[in-house]
Design an enzyme around this catalytic site. Structure first.
Site, PDB file in Angstrom:
ATOM      1  N   GLY A  58      81.116 -49.035  31.302  1.00  0.00           N
ATOM      2  CA  GLY A  58      81.078 -49.054  32.754  1.00  0.00           C
ATOM      3  C   GLY A  58      81.624 -47.762  33.335  1.00  0.00           C
ATOM      4  O   GLY A  58      82.247 -46.950  32.639  1.00  0.00           O
ATOM      5  N   CYS A  59      81.407 -47.572  34.624  1.00  0.00           N
ATOM      6  CA  CYS A  59      81.825 -46.323  35.270  1.00  0.00           C
ATOM      7  C   CYS A  59      83.348 -46.196  35.335  1.00  0.00           C
ATOM      8  O   CYS A  59      83.913 -45.176  34.919  1.00  0.00           O
ATOM      9  CB  CYS A  59      81.188 -46.209  36.648  1.00  0.00           C
ATOM     10  SG  CYS A  59      81.391 -47.659  37.709  1.00  0.00           S
TER      11      CYS A  59
END
Length: 345
Positions: free
Chosen positions: A148-149
């Site tokens: 994920g970011c």
């Protein structure tokens, strides 16, 4: 190489199309959609006219198996859980940009994502694709869970400590800010211009789904690492993540020694740039690039370390890292197709 993308109409998918247009080994890109098949892709993204002029193709495994060599899945949660097993059975490697395959414990996934987990066998077969830290596993992987970011920014910021057993988790706070593109393209009240402009707000307090992903990886690197305090904030900008981490400084280490630890740890990592003493990164300085810029300092008065990590959420936090993983899987230089300079100012 012929490359497929499921979810090309989202921001992450569009970024994949942009990157792969410059990739020397991307012979062809086939864009798939279950809802917009037949639609001209550039009608959704006019900036890609004359670059991606193809139409969206239907999702049928019988035809997909003969069309592509690798598949990116840049769709919302739930899609990868359905399609990864089908593609695996067809012998097609998958790089999944959703959160479906990142959490190893299905019960933990269901608690935080509020939806049914993917098949356990599929989850267990996925390699967590944090490119700088998992290269050996990625090289032989057929299924990659792209991080994920927020976890990308946080984990790259904490890895030098955790991988050396120096992370002091008795006090660990992660304060992160993101641009609105991280919420996706679908309209919502929270991303409405009038709600976002001239505003700054916290969201998903103690409930953000990236929390267990960060905790899972820290515990894998440094067994016994406990829960973290993680807060996410929405900033009035399009792209970018700034994660600021506060923790107890490693015992007996000065700021210079900690900085040297980081520099040595990432000395062979092209996309991770450690800032010199007194220089702190800004999101604009990585905008549109696959770089992660990190600064680290120690407050000798409180004996606490402050680590600042910035990335472009659509690049290093999504599509850029996914292409970096594609490069590693195929034995290509990691920077292939990813050497774009940050857009500044």
């Amino acid at each position: 190489m012929k490359i497929g993308i499921i979810g090309a109409t989202g921001y992450g998918g569009a970024e994949l199309v942009r990157i792969l247009n410059h990739h020397p080994y991307a012979e062809d890109c086939i864009l798939y959609s279950s809802s917009d098949e037949g639609k001209e892709y550039a009608a959704s993204y006019p900036h890609l006219r004359n670059i991606a002029s193809q139409s969206l193709q239907p999702l049928h495994i019988e035809t997909i198996r003969n069309e592509i060599d690798v598949m990116f899945i840049a769709a919302p949660p739930g899609v990868s859980g359905e399609w990864s097993p089908k593609l695996a059975e067809a012998g097609i490697p998958v790089i999944d940009l959703s959160g479906d395959l990142r959490i190893q414990n299905p019960a933990v996934y269901e608690k935080w994502y509020k939806r049914k987990a993917a098949p356990k066998g599929t989850i267990q077969s996925a390699v967590y694709g944090l490119a700088e830290l998992q290269k050996e596993e990625i090289q032989t992987a057929k299924l990659i869970a792209n991080p994920g970011c927020f976890p990308t920014a946080v984990l790259l910021g904490l890895a030098p400590l955790a991988k050396n057993g120096l992370l002091q988790d008795s006090f660990l706070i992660v304060d992160a800010k993101t641009g609105v593109s991280g919420a996706g393209r679908k309209a919502s009240m929270g991303t409405h211009y009038s709600e976002l402009n001239d505003n700054f707000k916290i969201y998903k307090v103690n409930e953000h789904q990236h929390t267990p992903e960060i905790e899972q990886q820290l515990a894998a690197w440094q067994p016994g690492t406990g829960p973290i305090t993680f807060s996410a904030h929405l900033a009035p900008m399009t792209r970018g993540i700034m994660a600021t981490m506060y923790t107890e400084a490693p015992p007996g280490m000065s700021a210079a020694q900690v900085r040297e630890l980081y520099s040595e740890f990432y000395k062979d990592s092209y996309f991770v740039r450690i800032r010199p003493e007194g220089e702190f990164p800004a999101t604009k300085e990585v905008y549109g690039s696959n770089f992660c810029d990190i600064s680290v300092t120690v407050d000798e008065r409180t004996n606490r370390a402050t680590i600042v990590s910035v990335i472009d959420n659509l690049m290093k936090g999504a599509a850029g890292q996914a292409v970096q993983n594609l490069n590693i899987m195929n034995g290509w230089q990691e920077e292939t197709g990813l050497t774009m300079t940050p857009v500044y100012p």
